[in-house]
Design an enzyme around this catalytic site. Structure first.
Site, PDB file in Angstrom:
ATOM      1  CG  ASN B 126     -14.398 -20.888  87.838  1.00 21.22           C
ATOM      2  OD1 ASN B 126     -15.507 -21.228  88.231  1.00 21.22           O
ATOM      3  ND2 ASN B 126     -14.182 -20.501  86.592  1.00 21.22           N
ATOM      4  CB  CYS B 129     -16.927 -22.594  84.742  1.00 17.46           C
ATOM      5  SG  CYS B 129     -17.151 -22.471  82.968  1.00 17.46           S
ATOM      6  N   GLY B 242     -22.361  -9.164  89.985  1.00 15.39           N
ATOM      7  CA  GLY B 242     -23.425  -9.747  89.175  1.00 15.39           C
ATOM      8  C   GLY B 242     -24.249  -8.590  88.649  1.00 15.39           C
ATOM      9  N   GLY B 243     -23.908  -8.139  87.448  1.00 14.93           N
ATOM     10  CA  GLY B 243     -24.674  -7.066  86.816  1.00 14.93           C
ATOM     11  C   GLY B 243     -24.407  -5.669  87.328  1.00 14.93           C
ATOM     12  N   GLY B 264     -17.971  -7.071  86.021  1.00 12.65           N
ATOM     13  CA  GLY B 264     -17.870  -8.112  85.003  1.00 12.65           C
ATOM     14  C   GLY B 264     -18.264  -7.621  83.632  1.00 12.65           C
TER      15      GLY B 264
END
Lengths: 259, 302
Positions: B126, B129, B242-243, B264
């Site tokens: 990651n 963030c 993403g969405g 997510g």
């Protein structure tokens, strides 16, 4: 941990009063009716994505395949839920979180401010059904229909306080609490409270000074309601880390948290 | 007809392309009470850091139009707790466990990867963030730092290596190439978009951490574009997300070039979202008589 269900519920009834309070009843097929006062549900306000997130509501009453919530319209999500009519479908996830645990050796004093009455109404009903004695202090801005409903259910067990003196005493809930504690000084009691943070802070301070256990149900914006997002945090009393309101609460003993 | 849904990153086989995005599924310990985790292609854990992190001050989430901003700040119990307490409980999940790691310095990524070497199925780095002061997105916005981190993790692990990228950059293809050239096996696209929400009465940010990361359906077209753009300009495997709210969204990402997808924020709204989406994908493949899901990956050309 108990398995969680997302119920495809049906609206059985919806009563709007005091301009922006809704009492909704839902049919939840397969719900076993088991929930503790202080537990909550996450309700989807719409099937489109605006508002995106579900809304958390304390359980107001429940039995087999039935749940009632008491909702205050504060934004678009609560408004949409309040506009649901009989027979409309709605997703309800729950029951979630940890409810109030009652110490049988202590006299319960329930203190609610405004819509914070919802979980305490449930608690009061539970105590009443067990024939346990208790007191309930209910504070609101001005005398409302909600207050009248409460009076019908619990009569003389309630001490009303209003900001404008239109019902009961014209003072704050914590003033009435102090009075009750003094009046029953021989009795060992416990305080159960839900309402605005400022009110809770004062009640916690008073309870802790007098060494009376205080249990509070905390409200917070939540994304998931089940402990995944870590969004609804409250500081631990040690000030160093956080607890998650939806999973560790929403009911906490006051000494666990710093609000 | 049974459809072939399995896919691979490096040598690691996934039974289907459905993954759950880091930070939206915990470590699976709560979700195991809600759905059958073994049906998922894999889970990507909440990011793990060297030391426990308490996270950012509340409020940490705020809803916005068709989405939400979060500023959680990588709250997690730290690598030692993960290995000793959490891992034994999730080892039996019968799905791939991908450990997301986040360092405050580039060296910490290597240290984390080393500790995880024999414990999980893959590592997601990651570097995206948006809610931490040290590291996070600032690493993933810089080509040089991205290279350095990927290289150092690659040296420390033989596990499949995934890098999660931030879309808050001028050209995401440059960053994607930097990961590809330095030994990453896949990239996750995208982490959240930087966003802000203000309270005009109190004249302050609604989030305790001031700004936050935007997720949900609001970002889907942008995330999809990023996946398509990277897919046509690189050869690296892409985990797209993403969405994603339903199987149509998921199929768009696959057709744009993602070989796996991650669910997510949809899980926050709909705890069963990931498996519902999987069912929807299967249904689509059956209806269109597509035998192998690979047939549709990256099928969209301009």
């Amino acid at each position: 941990m108990k398995r969680l269900d997302d119920f495809q519920a049906t609206v059985l009834g919806n009563r709007l009063f005091d301009d922006r309070i809704s009492l909704l009843e839902f049919y939840l097929p397969g719900f076993d009716g088991k929930a503790e006062p202080g537990q909550f549900v996450m309700i989807k306000s719409c099937e489109t994505y605006d508002p995106f997130l579900r809304r958390p509501y304390s359980i107001f009453e429940c039995k087999k395949e039935r749940i009632k919530i008491l909702l205050k319209i504060v934004g678009s999500g609560s408004r949409m839920i309040s506009e649901k009519r009989k027979n409309e479908k709605i997703s309800i996830l729950g029951p979630l979180g940890n409810g109030f645990s009652i110490n049988k050796n202590l006299y319960p004093i329930l203190v609610a401010g405004g819509i914070g009455i919802a979980p305490l109404w449930f608690l009061a009903k539970r105590l009443k059904s067990k024939k346990a004695d208790f007191s309930l202090i209910y504070g609101e801005r001005t005398a409302s229909f909600l207050g009248s409903m409460l009076e019908k259910d619990f009569g003389k067990k309630i001490v009303f306080v209003t900001d404008d003196g239109t019902r009961g005493w014209q003072c704050e809930p914590q003033d009435a609490l102090l009075h009750l504690i003094k009046k029953g000084k021989q009795r060992k009691c416990a305080i159960y409270s839900c309402g605005p943070r400022e009110m809770l802070k004062k009640i916690i301070k008073m309870g802790e000074e007098k060494r009376i256990p205080v249990y509070v149900s905390l409200e917070e914006r939540m994304a998931c309601g089940i402990g995944l997002c870590l969004g609804c945090s409250v500081k631990k009393r040690d000030g160093k880390s956080f607890l998650t309101i939806c999973k560790d609460g929403p009911v906490f003993q006051s000494t666990e948290v710093e609000i | 007809m049974t459809n072939e849904l399995s896919t691979k990153i490096d040598s690691l086989k996934f039974k289907n392309p459905l993954l759950t995005a880091s930070g939206t599924f915990g470590y699976g310990l709560i979700m195991k009470n809600i759905l059958d985790i073994s049906k998922l292609g894999g889970i990507i854990t909440k990011s793990i850091t060297i030391n426990p992190k308490t996270g950012n001050p509340p409020p940490r989430v705020v809803e916005t139009a068709c989405g939400m901003l979060n500023s959680i700040g990588l709250e997690n119990p730290g690598i030692d707790n993960f290995l000793q307490v959490i891992l034994p409980e999730i080892n039996g999940f019968k799905t791939n466990i991908i450990a997301s790691i986040a360092g405050e310095t580039w060296e910490e990524y290597g240290m984390l990867a080393e500790k995880l070497e024999n414990s999980v199925n893959a590592i997601e780095v990651n570097i995206s963030c948006p809610n931490v002061k040290k590291g996070g997105m600032s690493f993933g916005q810089d080509v040089k730092t991205t290279k350095k981190i990927v290289k150092s993790v690659r040296k420390k692990t033989s596990l499949p290596l995934i890098v999660k990228l931030t879309p808050n950059v001028t050209n995401i293809v440059d960053i994607a190439k930097a990961t590809e050239e330095n030994g990453a096996d896949a990239i996750s696209l995208v982490n959240t978009y930087m966003g802000l929400s203000l309270d005009i009465e109190l004249r302050r940010a609604k989030l305790g951490g001031f700004s936050g990361g935007l997720s949900g359906p609001a970002i889907k077209p942008m995330a999809l574009y990023a996946v398509w753009d990277v897919a046509r300009n690189t050869n690296i495997s892409i985990i797209g997300g993403g969405g994603i709210m339903d199987s149509t969204d998921a199929l768009e990402f696959l057709m744009a070039g993602a070989s796996l997808i991650e669910i997510g924020s949809a899980t926050f709204r709909e705890p069963h979202a990931s498996l519902k989406i999987l069912d929807g994908i299967k249904h689509f493949l059956e209806k269109k008589k597509i035998k192998n899901i690979k047939e549709i990956i990256g099928i969209i050309e301009k």
